[in-house]
Design a protein around this motif. Structure first.
Motif, mmCIF file in Angstrom:
data_model
loop_
_atom_site.group_PDB
_atom_site.id
_atom_site.type_symbol
_atom_site.label_atom_id
_atom_site.label_comp_id
_atom_site.label_asym_id
_atom_site.label_seq_id
_atom_site.Cartn_x
_atom_site.Cartn_y
_atom_site.Cartn_z
ATOM 1 N N THR A 76 0.720 -1.148 -0.048
ATOM 2 C CA THR A 76 0.035 0.206 0.030
ATOM 3 C C THR A 76 1.030 1.328 -0.002
ATOM 4 O O THR A 76 1.910 1.190 0.684
ATOM 5 N N SER A 90 2.001 4.780 1.028
ATOM 6 C CA SER A 90 2.086 5.339 2.585
ATOM 7 C C SER A 90 2.908 6.507 2.565
ATOM 8 O O SER A 90 3.622 6.873 1.850
ATOM 9 N N ASN A 103 -5.060 3.117 1.287
ATOM 10 C CA ASN A 103 -5.790 1.638 0.841
ATOM 11 C C ASN A 103 -6.185 1.919 -0.470
ATOM 12 O O ASN A 103 -6.667 0.811 -1.132
ATOM 13 N N GLN A 129 -3.275 0.478 -3.753
ATOM 14 C CA GLN A 129 -2.430 -0.507 -3.545
ATOM 15 C C GLN A 129 -1.758 -1.292 -4.818
ATOM 16 O O GLN A 129 -2.152 -0.860 -5.774
#
Length: 300
Positions: free
Chosen positions: A18, A20, A261, A264
């Protein structure tokens, strides 16, 4: 783990990852508060951590005390100015009343003297007319006497003196009225300027300037304190929080990761001998451990 494969080729193992954002303190401080929990959904701009800067806190507290002190000082100076202004306005109003009253009296005197002058001038006119026209007694006097009656001359002189006296009194009254009018204008000007002069004499302008400067400094310190709040740069889910409240951190120490999320991707380890099979843009088949199949595309 997920499986990634192309038709006719051996499968390759991939790991779902994911995107980030790593949140760091950006400055060496102490964590005062943690405002989020692991797994919590956050929006961009939402506060995450509050850092503590003891030096800034002390400066802010001192600036706040200074503002409060100057506000109290200003209130006291304004209260004194109100009392002083009321007292001086009472005095000015009394002076204005006296000046206007004196002007009215002078005007009354001037009118009285004008009436007196008109009356005595009219008497002179009547004497002159009687002298021109002559009377029987006047004619006899002209025949039998060489000189005029000294009593008539004295009466005429007295009337002329009364006329001159009235004219002089009129001029004096006019001068006094002009002086009173000038005095009234001066007092009215002083009355209009008095509030500002009282403010200056009480030092209100000085206190206001100092208070404005203190408030400006406090505002700047408040803005600096706002910089101690770390906020999310993007929407996402809070990952593992690496620090606790009261921990001291460096400027580059990672505090938490915000997981995106919605973006991804699969990271796949491919042998260098097969790397030419995966050009950017190629479509591939994806098979997840639970038997779900999807299609993907090489992006990097």
């Amino acid at each position: 783990a997920l499986w990634m494969q192309r038709p006719g080729d051996a499968p390759y193992i991939g790991v779902l990852q994911t995107a980030s954002q790593t949140v760091t303190a950006g400055r060496a401080e102490r964590i005062a508060q943690i405002l989020v929990d692991e797994g919590q959904q956050v929006e961009a701009g939402e506060p995450l951590f509050v850092l503590s800067d003891a030096q800034l806190d002390n400066a802010r507290a001192g600036a706040l005390r200074k503002v409060e002190q100057l506000e109290a000082e200003l209130s006291q100076a304004q209260a004194r100015a109100v009392v002083e202004l009321e007292w001086r306005l009472d005095e000015l109003d009394q002076d204005l009343f006296d000046a206007k009253l004196k002007s009215a009296r002078c005007l009354q005197d001037k009118l009285a003297h004008e009436v007196s002058r008109i009356a005595h001038q009219e008497l002179i006119n009547r004497l002159d007319k009687a002298e021109r026209e002559g009377s029987a007694i006047g004619q006899i006097r002209q025949i039998g006497q060489d000189k005029s009656d000294p009593v008539d001359n004295q009466a005429r002189m007295d009337v002329l003196l009364k006329v001159h006296e009235a004219e002089n009194s009129i001029e004096v009254a006019k001068a006094q009225i002009e002086m009173c009018d000038r005095r009234v204008k001066e007092l009215e000007k002083l009355k209009a300027e008095l509030p500002e002069k009282v403010r200056l004499s009480m030092g209100i302008h000085v206190v206001e300037a100092r208070l404005a400067e203190a408030r400006d400094r406090l505002e700047r310190l408040q803005e600096s304190k706002a910089d101690l709040t770390l906020r999310a740069a993007q929407h996402g889910t809070i990952g593992i929080i690496n620090r606790q409240a009261c921990d001291s951190v460096s400027s580059v120490a990672p505090l938490v990761e915000i997981l995106d999320n919605e973006h991804q991707f699969l990271a796949v380890n491919i042998p260098s001998t097969d790397i030419d099979k995966f050009a950017v843009g190629n479509e591939i088949d994806l098979e997840f451990p639970n038997g779900v199949h999807r299609e993907g595309r090489v992006v990097k």
